[in-house]
Design an enzyme around this catalytic site. Structure first.
Site, mmCIF file in Angstrom:
data_model
loop_
_atom_site.group_PDB
_atom_site.id
_atom_site.type_symbol
_atom_site.label_atom_id
_atom_site.label_comp_id
_atom_site.label_asym_id
_atom_site.label_seq_id
_atom_site.Cartn_x
_atom_site.Cartn_y
_atom_site.Cartn_z
ATOM 1 N N HIS A 1 -47.107 37.998 -50.368
ATOM 2 C CA HIS A 1 -48.323 38.069 -51.338
ATOM 3 C C HIS A 1 -47.783 38.504 -52.696
ATOM 4 O O HIS A 1 -48.293 38.090 -53.700
ATOM 5 C CB HIS A 1 -49.188 39.184 -50.643
ATOM 6 C CG HIS A 1 -50.194 38.832 -49.498
ATOM 7 N ND1 HIS A 1 -49.965 39.750 -48.562
ATOM 8 C CD2 HIS A 1 -50.827 37.718 -49.203
ATOM 9 C CE1 HIS A 1 -50.977 39.011 -47.452
ATOM 10 N NE2 HIS A 1 -51.156 37.950 -47.940
ATOM 11 N N LYS B 1 -64.472 41.585 -38.659
ATOM 12 C CA LYS B 1 -63.044 41.459 -38.130
ATOM 13 C C LYS B 1 -62.307 42.993 -38.278
ATOM 14 O O LYS B 1 -62.608 43.815 -39.041
ATOM 15 C CB LYS B 1 -62.191 40.768 -39.137
ATOM 16 C CG LYS B 1 -61.024 39.961 -38.604
ATOM 17 C CD LYS B 1 -60.606 38.914 -39.738
ATOM 18 C CE LYS B 1 -59.150 38.845 -39.706
ATOM 19 N NZ LYS B 1 -58.788 37.898 -40.746
ATOM 20 N N ARG C 1 -47.458 28.274 -47.533
ATOM 21 C CA ARG C 1 -46.094 28.602 -46.797
ATOM 22 C C ARG C 1 -45.603 27.231 -46.345
ATOM 23 O O ARG C 1 -44.556 26.922 -46.306
ATOM 24 C CB ARG C 1 -46.305 29.571 -45.953
ATOM 25 C CG ARG C 1 -46.355 30.816 -46.467
ATOM 26 C CD ARG C 1 -46.838 31.848 -45.284
ATOM 27 N NE ARG C 1 -48.156 31.559 -44.882
ATOM 28 C CZ ARG C 1 -48.929 32.263 -44.092
ATOM 29 N NH1 ARG C 1 -48.362 33.544 -43.670
ATOM 30 N NH2 ARG C 1 -49.888 31.791 -43.623
ATOM 31 N N SER D 1 -49.351 38.334 -42.413
ATOM 32 C CA SER D 1 -49.984 39.610 -42.279
ATOM 33 C C SER D 1 -49.946 39.820 -40.427
ATOM 34 O O SER D 1 -49.718 40.807 -39.974
ATOM 35 C CB SER D 1 -51.108 39.938 -42.694
ATOM 36 O OG SER D 1 -51.124 39.868 -44.091
HETATM 37 O O1 PNS Z 1 -56.085 36.348 -46.378
HETATM 38 P P1 PNS Z 1 -56.888 35.406 -45.781
HETATM 39 O O2 PNS Z 1 -57.697 36.031 -44.404
HETATM 40 O O3 PNS Z 1 -56.376 33.987 -45.271
HETATM 41 O O4 PNS Z 1 -58.009 34.904 -46.858
HETATM 42 C C1 PNS Z 1 -59.263 33.996 -46.566
HETATM 43 C C2 PNS Z 1 -60.305 34.127 -47.511
HETATM 44 C C3 PNS Z 1 -60.637 35.647 -47.888
HETATM 45 C C4 PNS Z 1 -59.504 33.588 -48.889
HETATM 46 C C5 PNS Z 1 -61.573 33.345 -47.099
HETATM 47 O O5 PNS Z 1 -61.749 33.766 -45.924
HETATM 48 C C6 PNS Z 1 -62.600 33.419 -48.115
HETATM 49 O O6 PNS Z 1 -62.885 33.037 -49.143
HETATM 50 N N1 PNS Z 1 -63.887 34.286 -47.656
HETATM 51 C C7 PNS Z 1 -64.848 34.425 -48.180
HETATM 52 C C8 PNS Z 1 -66.077 33.790 -47.821
HETATM 53 C C9 PNS Z 1 -66.331 32.334 -48.249
HETATM 54 O O7 PNS Z 1 -66.060 32.161 -49.572
HETATM 55 N N2 PNS Z 1 -66.257 31.282 -47.189
HETATM 56 C C10 PNS Z 1 -66.136 29.994 -47.743
HETATM 57 C C11 PNS Z 1 -64.670 29.347 -48.285
HETATM 58 S S1 PNS Z 1 -64.752 27.858 -48.315
#
Ligand code: PNS
Length: 161
Positions: free
Chosen positions: A17, A41, A94, A132
């Protein structure tokens, strides 16, 4: 003033990150590291802990003239990005396996908010396998995680054990 959002769970923040944030700093004037609030979660670190750890770690990295702030958000990412007047969402990719999920999210976000761009960045090869989830797994099974996460994260994980 180009502002980007770097969203994620950051449970915990990894060196991968940090690598992406530093790369993003070459492209943007400001990066908001935005922690997703996800009550469904179960996290290793609570939101306050993640926020505090991220803020401290951000002070240890070189981000040049780029302003890096830490925040959290609930609900739709695009809505949050619009509220923050952001131009882009930064995501790290990645491996090819990340691409499918990231592409779906990027295209859905574009449909919801066409003015917002998603910028994919590749981390240094040494972090291409770091996640993570795996950091937590190997840590909980007793393996060393130095070099994968900032020293503060390792320290805080040990305190939790
Ligand atoms: O670290 P992560 O868990 O891969 O991050 C995922 C994240 C936070 C980018 C994604 O879950 C997100 O944007 N969540 C917010 C809800 C949302 O907007 N959902 C629609 C995405 S298309």
């Amino acid at each position: 003033m180009r502002r980007a959002i770097f969203p994620g769970s950051f449970d915990p923040v990894t060196n991968g990150h940090l690598d992406i944030i530093q790369r993003g700093c070459k492209l943007f004037d400001e990066i908001i590291v935005a922690i997703l609030v996800n009550p469904e979660k179960t996290a290793f670190f609570g939101l306050d802990e993640r926020s505090e750890i991220l803020s401290q770690v951000m002070q240890t990295i070189d981000h040049g003239d780029c302003k890096v702030t830490v925040d959290s958000f609930e609900g739709l990412l695009v809505q949050y990005a619009v509220e923050k007047n952001a131009h882009a969402i930064v995501r790290g990719i990645r491996a090819i396996s990340d691409y499918e999920y990231e592409l779906q999210m990027a295209l859905m976000n574009r449909r919801l908010q066409p003015r917002l761009e998603t910028v994919f960045m590749m981390p240094a090869e040494e972090y291409s396998y770091v996640s993570s989830r795996l950091v937590k797994e190997v840590f909980q099974l007793g393996a060393p995680i130095d070099g994968l996460v900032p020293p503060l994260v390792e320290q805080r994980m040990r305190q939790k054990k």
